[in-house]
Design an enzyme around this catalytic site. Structure first.
Site, PDB file in Angstrom:
ATOM      1  N   CYS A  69      -0.860  73.512  35.874  1.00  0.00           N
ATOM      2  CA  CYS A  69       0.212  72.593  35.596  1.00  0.00           C
ATOM      3  C   CYS A  69      -0.552  71.505  34.629  1.00  0.00           C
ATOM      4  CB  CYS A  69       0.862  72.120  36.866  1.00  0.00           C
ATOM      5  SG  CYS A  69       2.324  71.172  36.452  1.00  0.00           S
ATOM      6  N   HIS A  90       1.716  76.407  40.278  1.00  0.00           N
ATOM      7  CA  HIS A  90       0.908  76.030  41.246  1.00  0.00           C
ATOM      8  C   HIS A  90       0.576  77.162  42.434  1.00  0.00           C
ATOM      9  CE1 HIS A  90       1.136  71.731  40.346  1.00  0.00           C
ATOM     10  NE2 HIS A  90       2.286  72.185  39.838  1.00  0.00           N
ATOM     11  N   GLU A 111      -1.859  77.271  44.427  1.00  0.00           N
ATOM     12  CA  GLU A 111      -2.289  76.573  45.723  1.00  0.00           C
ATOM     13  C   GLU A 111      -1.448  76.263  46.780  1.00  0.00           C
ATOM     14  OE1 GLU A 111      -1.305  72.955  43.065  1.00  0.00           O
ATOM     15  OE2 GLU A 111      -2.001  75.360  42.749  1.00  0.00           O
TER      16      GLU A 111
END
Length: 244
Positions: free
Chosen positions: A114, A220, A222
Site C-alpha cells: 500500500c 494488504h 497481512e
C-alpha cells in the site's frame, strides 16, 4: 543491531513438513519499518509463513532509525499507512539515503504494501513540485488513492500472473484487501514484472509488481489469514541467498 534494546528478535525452530525432501535450512533476518501501518500483523504473518516453509529460522527486527538499516538484514517490509507521514518521518530521521542504498543492493529483498508501493515508486501521478518525496526505486508510476478515499475500501479477488506466485499460493486468485489503495498506472521498464491485477470495468489494474529483488503490492495480505504472499517474500530471499 544488537546494541539496541528496542529490537526484538524472534527465532523459530526448524520444523520440516512431513514428507519434505528439503535438507537445507536458512536463517533469515527481516526488518519491518515500524512507523505506521499493520507491522504487527506482518510480524504474525511472517512467523506463520516461516513455520509453513519449514526450513527457515526467522529473525524479525524493528526498523526505526538509520542505524537499524544494516547488511545484517536480508529483507525489509515497508507496511501501509499514510505515505506522506512515512516520507516525512524518513526525511526527519535521515533514513532516506540509508534505505535507498540498502534497497539497491541486489542481495537484499524489499516488499512494500500500500503506502510502501507509493514510497518505492519512481513516479506518482499529480505530484506537486516540492511535495512528497519517495525512495524512487521501482520503474513504475503509481496513482495514490486510485480506488478512492478511506470510505471506498473494499475486498476483491485479484488475478495472479506469475507461475511461481501461483505455485506458492496454490490458486489463480487471491483475496485482496484494499484500504485507500494505490495502483500502478504505468510500468516504465521491461524489468518490471506484473504479479497481479484487479479487474475494473473492462480493464485490468496492476496491483502487484516486482522488479528484481523489490516487490510492491497495493493491497494488504497481512490482514488476511492467508500468509502465501509472505511465503513468496521469504522464498524470494532464499532464492537470492542460493544464487550468491
Amino acid at each position: 543491531m544488537n546494541d539496541y534494546n528496542i529490537i526484538m528478535i524472534y527465532e523459530k525452530e526448524k520444523m520440516p513438513p512431513s514428507g519434505s525432501n528439503e535438507t537445507n535450512s536458512y536463517t533469515l533476518t527481516v526488518g519491518l519499518l515500524e512507523v505506521q501501518g499493520a507491522f504487527l500483523e506482518h510480524r504474525v504473518a511472517l512467523q506463520k509463513a516461516a513455520q509453513l516453509l519449514g526450513n527457515v529460522d526467522l529473525r524479525l527486527m524493528e526498523i526505526r532509525t538509520a542505524n537499524h538499516v544494516t547488511d545484517e538484514l536480508d529483507g525489509l517490509v515497508i507496511p501501509g499507512g499514510e505515505s506522506t507521514t512515512i516520507s516525512i518521518y524518513l526525511k526527519r530521521n535521515e533514513m532516506e539515503e540509508p534505505l535507498r542504498r540498502w534497497i539497491h543492493n541486489d542481495r537484499h529483498v524489499t516488499w512494500g504494501t500500500c503506502a510502501g508501493m507509493i514510497l518505492l515508486s519512481k513516479m506518482t501521478d499529480n505530484q506537486k513540485i516540492g511535495g512528497q518525496s519517495t525512495l524512487a526505486i521501482m520503474e513504475t508510476e503509481v496513482s495514490r488513492n486510485y480506488f478512492g478515499r478511506q470510505v471506498h475500501s473494499f475486498e476483491s479477488h485479484i488475478h495472479l500472473k506469475e507461475k511461481e506466485l501461483k505455485d506458492t499460493i496454490k490458486n489463480e486468485t487471491y483475496p485482496g484487501i484494499f484500504i485507500r489503495a494505490p495502483a500502478i498506472v504505468k510500468t516504465l521498464s521491461p524489468e518490471v514484472k506484473i504479479l497481479a491485477t484487479l479487474q475494473k470495468s473492462d480493464s485490468e489494474v496492476i496491483v502487484a509488481a516486482q522488479q528484481g529483488h523489490v516487490i510492491s503490492t497495493a493491497f494488504h495480505p497481512e490482514l488476511t489469514e492467508d500468509c502465501s504472499w509472505h511465503m513468496y517474500f521469504l522464498k524470494t530471499i532464499i532464492d537470492i541467498k542460493k544464487s550468491k
